[in-house]
Design an enzyme around this catalytic site. Structure first.
Site, PDB file in Angstrom:
ATOM      1  N   SER A 141       0.870  -1.187   0.000  1.00 46.53           N
ATOM      2  CA  SER A 141       0.000   0.000   0.000  1.00 46.53           C
ATOM      3  C   SER A 141       0.901   1.228   0.000  1.00 46.53           C
ATOM      4  O   SER A 141       1.991   1.209   0.604  1.00 46.53           O
ATOM      5  CB  SER A 141      -0.863   0.002   1.265  1.00 46.53           C
ATOM      6  OG  SER A 141      -1.371   1.297   1.504  1.00 46.53           O
ATOM      7  N   TYR A 154      -1.743  -0.044  10.132  1.00 51.06           N
ATOM      8  CA  TYR A 154      -1.838  -0.710   8.826  1.00 51.06           C
ATOM      9  C   TYR A 154      -0.605  -0.373   7.971  1.00 51.06           C
ATOM     10  O   TYR A 154       0.010  -1.259   7.363  1.00 51.06           O
ATOM     11  CB  TYR A 154      -3.125  -0.229   8.157  1.00 51.06           C
ATOM     12  CG  TYR A 154      -3.290  -0.567   6.702  1.00 51.06           C
ATOM     13  CD1 TYR A 154      -3.584  -1.873   6.292  1.00 51.06           C
ATOM     14  CD2 TYR A 154      -3.179   0.415   5.713  1.00 51.06           C
ATOM     15  CE1 TYR A 154      -3.763  -2.175   4.948  1.00 51.06           C
ATOM     16  CE2 TYR A 154      -3.358   0.121   4.377  1.00 51.06           C
ATOM     17  CZ  TYR A 154      -3.651  -1.169   3.999  1.00 51.06           C
ATOM     18  OH  TYR A 154      -3.827  -1.475   2.672  1.00 51.06           O
TER      19      TYR A 154
HETATM   20  P1  NAP Z   1     -11.549  -6.011   0.223  1.00 47.98           P
HETATM   21  O1  NAP Z   1     -12.371  -5.574  -0.942  1.00 47.98           O
HETATM   22  O2  NAP Z   1     -11.879  -5.517   1.587  1.00 47.98           O
HETATM   23  O3  NAP Z   1     -11.513  -7.622   0.229  1.00 47.98           O
HETATM   24  C1  NAP Z   1     -10.783  -8.271   1.209  1.00 47.98           C
HETATM   25  C2  NAP Z   1     -10.544  -9.701   0.770  1.00 47.98           C
HETATM   26  O4  NAP Z   1      -9.704 -10.318   1.764  1.00 47.98           O
HETATM   27  C3  NAP Z   1     -11.820 -10.509   0.708  1.00 47.98           C
HETATM   28  O5  NAP Z   1     -11.738 -11.429  -0.357  1.00 47.98           O
HETATM   29  C4  NAP Z   1     -11.821 -11.243   2.057  1.00 47.98           C
HETATM   30  O6  NAP Z   1     -12.485 -12.516   2.042  1.00 47.98           O
HETATM   31  C5  NAP Z   1     -10.336 -11.486   2.240  1.00 47.98           C
HETATM   32  N1  NAP Z   1      -9.992 -11.734   3.629  1.00 47.98           N
HETATM   33  C6  NAP Z   1     -10.220 -10.945   4.704  1.00 47.98           C
HETATM   34  N2  NAP Z   1      -9.776 -11.544   5.826  1.00 47.98           N
HETATM   35  C7  NAP Z   1      -9.247 -12.733   5.440  1.00 47.98           C
HETATM   36  C8  NAP Z   1      -8.653 -13.816   6.129  1.00 47.98           C
HETATM   37  N3  NAP Z   1      -8.488 -13.788   7.449  1.00 47.98           N
HETATM   38  N4  NAP Z   1      -8.253 -14.895   5.421  1.00 47.98           N
HETATM   39  C9  NAP Z   1      -8.418 -14.945   4.065  1.00 47.98           C
HETATM   40  N5  NAP Z   1      -8.982 -13.944   3.362  1.00 47.98           N
HETATM   41  C10 NAP Z   1      -9.391 -12.863   4.040  1.00 47.98           C
HETATM   42  O7  NAP Z   1      -9.996  -5.660   0.003  1.00 47.98           O
HETATM   43  P2  NAP Z   1      -9.290  -4.772  -1.123  1.00 47.98           P
HETATM   44  O8  NAP Z   1      -9.599  -3.354  -0.886  1.00 47.98           O
HETATM   45  O9  NAP Z   1      -9.512  -5.389  -2.460  1.00 47.98           O
HETATM   46  O10 NAP Z   1      -7.752  -4.966  -0.697  1.00 47.98           O
HETATM   47  C11 NAP Z   1      -6.968  -6.040  -1.181  1.00 47.98           C
HETATM   48  C12 NAP Z   1      -5.521  -5.781  -0.783  1.00 47.98           C
HETATM   49  O11 NAP Z   1      -5.090  -4.517  -1.292  1.00 47.98           O
HETATM   50  C13 NAP Z   1      -5.301  -5.719   0.728  1.00 47.98           C
HETATM   51  O12 NAP Z   1      -4.055  -6.305   1.059  1.00 47.98           O
HETATM   52  C14 NAP Z   1      -5.269  -4.230   1.005  1.00 47.98           C
HETATM   53  O13 NAP Z   1      -4.532  -3.913   2.179  1.00 47.98           O
HETATM   54  C15 NAP Z   1      -4.579  -3.731  -0.249  1.00 47.98           C
HETATM   55  N6  NAP Z   1      -4.841  -2.317  -0.538  1.00 47.98           N
HETATM   56  C16 NAP Z   1      -6.102  -1.874  -0.775  1.00 47.98           C
HETATM   57  C17 NAP Z   1      -6.307  -0.527  -1.049  1.00 47.98           C
HETATM   58  C18 NAP Z   1      -7.662   0.039  -1.316  1.00 47.98           C
HETATM   59  O14 NAP Z   1      -7.792   1.291  -1.382  1.00 47.98           O
HETATM   60  N7  NAP Z   1      -8.703  -0.758  -1.487  1.00 47.98           N
HETATM   61  C19 NAP Z   1      -5.208   0.356  -1.052  1.00 47.98           C
HETATM   62  C20 NAP Z   1      -3.941  -0.130  -0.798  1.00 47.98           C
HETATM   63  C21 NAP Z   1      -3.759  -1.479  -0.555  1.00 47.98           C
HETATM   64  P3  NAP Z   1     -14.065 -12.655   2.481  1.00 47.98           P
HETATM   65  O15 NAP Z   1     -14.857 -11.920   1.436  1.00 47.98           O
HETATM   66  O16 NAP Z   1     -14.303 -14.124   2.452  1.00 47.98           O
HETATM   67  O17 NAP Z   1     -14.162 -12.036   3.822  1.00 47.98           O
END
Ligand code: NAP
Length: 244
Positions: A141, A154
């Site tokens: 991130s 985070y």
């Molecule tokens: P998201 O839409 O909140 O989805 C989270 C995913 O992680 C879901 O598939 C969820 O599964 C899974 N998950 C949560 N807890 C888990 C666990 N204990 N074991 C296995 N799977 C788990 O996330 P996102 O925004 O796409 O983010 C994905 C990655 O990008 C993360 O590492 C996040 O830190 C990073 N990121 C995101 C952003 C942003 O702005 N969105 C920015 C920078 C970095 P379930 O649906 O089954 O709960």
């Protein structure tokens, strides 16, 4: 394409789901990991299969070592050796002031974002070393660099991922295993679903492109890093942040 088996953690929604769909369309056998949302993970698998690809939903809580170990054993037994890994599952732990960040909260955020990633890498590398090839992409991130706004817990976990990416890339290069990271800015996923309209508007105005990124825009960079097109790219942390 060779027989590529990719494990995408947290692939039921957001960036993970978009990545699974894209990799499925490019001929990977996709292991769609999820934690709670079995139905959403099944939807991702159904879309890949409808598009002529191959995929399977696999439940595992990536915070727990024993479930990660079983997940890899199951993939070995039923599908073969994982040749590509996307460490995507992550949690930001919510917006917190300094005094609110307890050791329990740190343990919970690090359990998924750091310990889970190290364990998945360890399990993948044991196998990739045997076949002397593999590609790993960690989802970091931009907060790892600037510290985040009320997300320091985070941001620190993602800084650990940047360090792991650099260190493992050097260590594993002689084994033909590449390790890279994608560092997203603000991407429109469920991670932001609970923010107020006011904060959403403020966010939008603070973004140079006037919009959040789309999960598919991150997925394309992940897919490129995994592929042979990035054969001399390792230890890189690539921002996908719309110039933020
Ligand atoms: P998201 O839409 O909140 O989805 C989270 C995913 O992680 C879901 O598939 C969820 O599964 C899974 N998950 C949560 N807890 C888990 C666990 N204990 N074991 C296995 N799977 C788990 O996330 P996102 O925004 O796409 O983010 C994905 C990655 O990008 C993360 O590492 C996040 O830190 C990073 N990121 C995101 C952003 C942003 O702005 N969105 C920015 C920078 C970095 P379930 O649906 O089954 O709960």
């Amino acid at each position: 394409m060779k027989n590529e088996i990719v494990l995408v953690t947290g692939a039921s929604r957001g960036i993970g789901a978009s990545t699974a769909l894209l990799l499925g369309s490019r001929g990977y056998f996709v292991c769609v990991n999820y934690h709670e949302n079995a139905e959403l993970a099944q939807n991702v698998v159904d879309k890949i299969v409808a598009d002529g690809g191959r995929a399977v939903p696999l439940r595992a809580d990536i915070r727990k070592e024993k479930y990660i170990v079983s997940l890899f054993k199951r993939i070995d037994k039923d599908y073969g050796i994982v040749t590509a890994l996307v460490n995507n599952a992550g949690d930001n732990g919510g917006l917190l002031d300094c005094e609110e960040i307890s050791v329990d909260i740190l343990k919970s955020v690090f359990a998924l974002n750091v310990f889970g990633v190290f364990t998945c890498i360890k399990e993948a590398v044991k196998r990739m070393k045997k076949i002397r090839r593999g590609s790993i992409v960690n989802i970091s991130s931009e907060s790892a660099i600037f510290g985040g706004n009320r997300l320091t817990h985070y941001a620190a976990s993602k800084a650990a991922i940047n360090a792991a990416t650099k260190g493992f890339a050097r260590e594993l290069a002689p084994f033909n295993i590449r390790v890279n990271a994608v560092s997203p800015g603000i991407i429109d996923t469920d991670a932001h679903k609970d923010i107020s309209q006011k904060r959403r508007q403020m966010l939008k105005h603070s973004l140079p492109m006037g919009r959040m990124g789309k999960p598919e825009e991150v997925a394309k960079t992940i897919a490129w890093l995994l592929s042979d097109d990035a054969s001399y790219v390792s230890g890189s942390i690539i921002s996908v942040s719309g110039a933020r």
